[in-house]
Design a protein around this motif. Structure first.
Motif, PDB file in Angstrom:
ATOM      1  N   UNK A  36     -51.830  25.511  15.507  1.00  0.00           N
ATOM      2  CA  UNK A  36     -52.175  26.500  16.535  1.00  0.00           C
ATOM      3  C   UNK A  36     -51.536  26.129  17.875  1.00  0.00           C
ATOM      4  N   UNK A  37     -51.615  24.861  18.251  1.00  0.00           N
ATOM      5  CA  UNK A  37     -51.020  24.414  19.509  1.00  0.00           C
ATOM      6  C   UNK A  37     -49.498  24.555  19.490  1.00  0.00           C
ATOM      7  N   UNK A  38     -48.888  24.277  18.342  1.00  0.00           N
ATOM      8  CA  UNK A  38     -47.429  24.408  18.219  1.00  0.00           C
ATOM      9  C   UNK A  38     -47.006  25.861  18.375  1.00  0.00           C
ATOM     10  N   UNK A  39     -47.771  26.771  17.784  1.00  0.00           N
ATOM     11  CA  UNK A  39     -47.421  28.191  17.913  1.00  0.00           C
ATOM     12  C   UNK A  39     -47.516  28.639  19.367  1.00  0.00           C
ATOM     13  N   UNK A  43     -44.353  30.109  21.580  1.00  0.00           N
ATOM     14  CA  UNK A  43     -44.375  31.400  22.283  1.00  0.00           C
ATOM     15  C   UNK A  43     -43.962  31.205  23.734  1.00  0.00           C
ATOM     16  N   UNK A  44     -44.484  30.171  24.378  1.00  0.00           N
ATOM     17  CA  UNK A  44     -44.134  29.900  25.778  1.00  0.00           C
ATOM     18  C   UNK A  44     -42.659  29.524  25.911  1.00  0.00           C
ATOM     19  N   UNK A  45     -42.152  28.710  24.994  1.00  0.00           N
ATOM     20  CA  UNK A  45     -40.748  28.313  25.060  1.00  0.00           C
ATOM     21  C   UNK A  45     -39.827  29.497  24.811  1.00  0.00           C
ATOM     22  N   UNK A  46     -40.208  30.400  23.942  1.00  0.00           N
ATOM     23  CA  UNK A  46     -39.372  31.573  23.655  1.00  0.00           C
ATOM     24  C   UNK A  46     -39.294  32.495  24.867  1.00  0.00           C
ATOM     25  N   UNK A  47     -40.346  32.523  25.683  1.00  0.00           N
ATOM     26  CA  UNK A  47     -40.314  33.350  26.897  1.00  0.00           C
ATOM     27  C   UNK A  47     -39.369  32.758  27.942  1.00  0.00           C
ATOM     28  N   UNK A  52     -36.415  26.922  20.787  1.00  0.00           N
ATOM     29  CA  UNK A  52     -37.717  26.267  20.785  1.00  0.00           C
ATOM     30  C   UNK A  52     -37.562  24.867  20.206  1.00  0.00           C
ATOM     31  N   UNK A  53     -38.465  23.987  20.575  1.00  0.00           N
ATOM     32  CA  UNK A  53     -38.440  22.604  20.103  1.00  0.00           C
ATOM     33  C   UNK A  53     -39.587  22.373  19.136  1.00  0.00           C
ATOM     34  N   UNK A  54     -39.390  21.387  18.271  1.00  0.00           N
ATOM     35  CA  UNK A  54     -40.473  20.991  17.370  1.00  0.00           C
ATOM     36  C   UNK A  54     -41.617  20.414  18.203  1.00  0.00           C
ATOM     37  N   UNK A 105     -36.480  33.611  18.848  1.00  0.00           N
ATOM     38  CA  UNK A 105     -36.301  33.242  20.253  1.00  0.00           C
ATOM     39  C   UNK A 105     -34.881  33.544  20.715  1.00  0.00           C
ATOM     40  N   UNK A 106     -33.887  33.272  19.867  1.00  0.00           N
ATOM     41  CA  UNK A 106     -32.495  33.538  20.227  1.00  0.00           C
ATOM     42  C   UNK A 106     -32.214  35.033  20.394  1.00  0.00           C
TER      43      UNK A 106
END
Length: 146
Positions: A36-39, A43-47, A52-54, A105-106
């Motif tokens: 859940x935290x990774x998702x 989402x924040x990194x894609x914005x 996105x990073x692992x 994300x791309x």
């Protein structure tokens, strides 16, 4: 006599073996939380950017869960093998889902939830809960049917 007893010292697994279902259950719950935290992080990194990073804690719980399940396979062959296959399926699904999130994300698409990983982690959680509850209730059932 076990044929591997001279090649690999496995005496310690008999001591740790009864506690492994509980360790697996804790790792499975931690894996769901880190998923859940990774998702949320994805989402924040894609914005913010096109990549996105692992999420390291999630990768750690995936790897740890797989190692603990393989140890459980040594102690309880059938249940451990089934659980290891489900966990390996979950790890492979995580890898594919991560790449799908990278593509989203791309291409500036909405980042979806990792549905197949969520389903397989649910299977892992149900299977580990079953083994942990059986291990917790085993003295009770042995007292009744002994």
């Amino acid at each position: 006599m076990d044929p591997l007893q001279f090649l690999v010292p496995l005496g310690w697994i008999e001591v740790v073996g009864p506690m492994l279902p509980f360790a697996i259950l804790v790792m499975a719950v931690a894996n769901v939380v880190t998923r859940h935290l990774a998702h949320n992080q994805h989402v924040e990194q894609a914005k913010e950017r096109d990549e996105i990073d692992q999420y390291f804690p999630h990768a750690f719980t995936n790897f740890g869960l797989l190692i603990v399940c393989l140890l459980f396979t040594i102690h309880h062959v059938t249940g451990g093998a089934i659980l290891s296959i489900i966990v390996l399926t979950m790890v492979i699904a995580d890898l594919f889902e991560f790449e799908a999130r990278n593509v989203e994300a791309r291409n500036d698409l909405e980042v979806e939830k990792p549905k197949s990983s969520i389903f397989t982690s649910g299977l892992v959680l149900v299977w580990t809960a079953y083994y942990a509850l059986v291990a917790a209730n085993l003295p009770f059932w042995e007292a009744i049917f002994a």
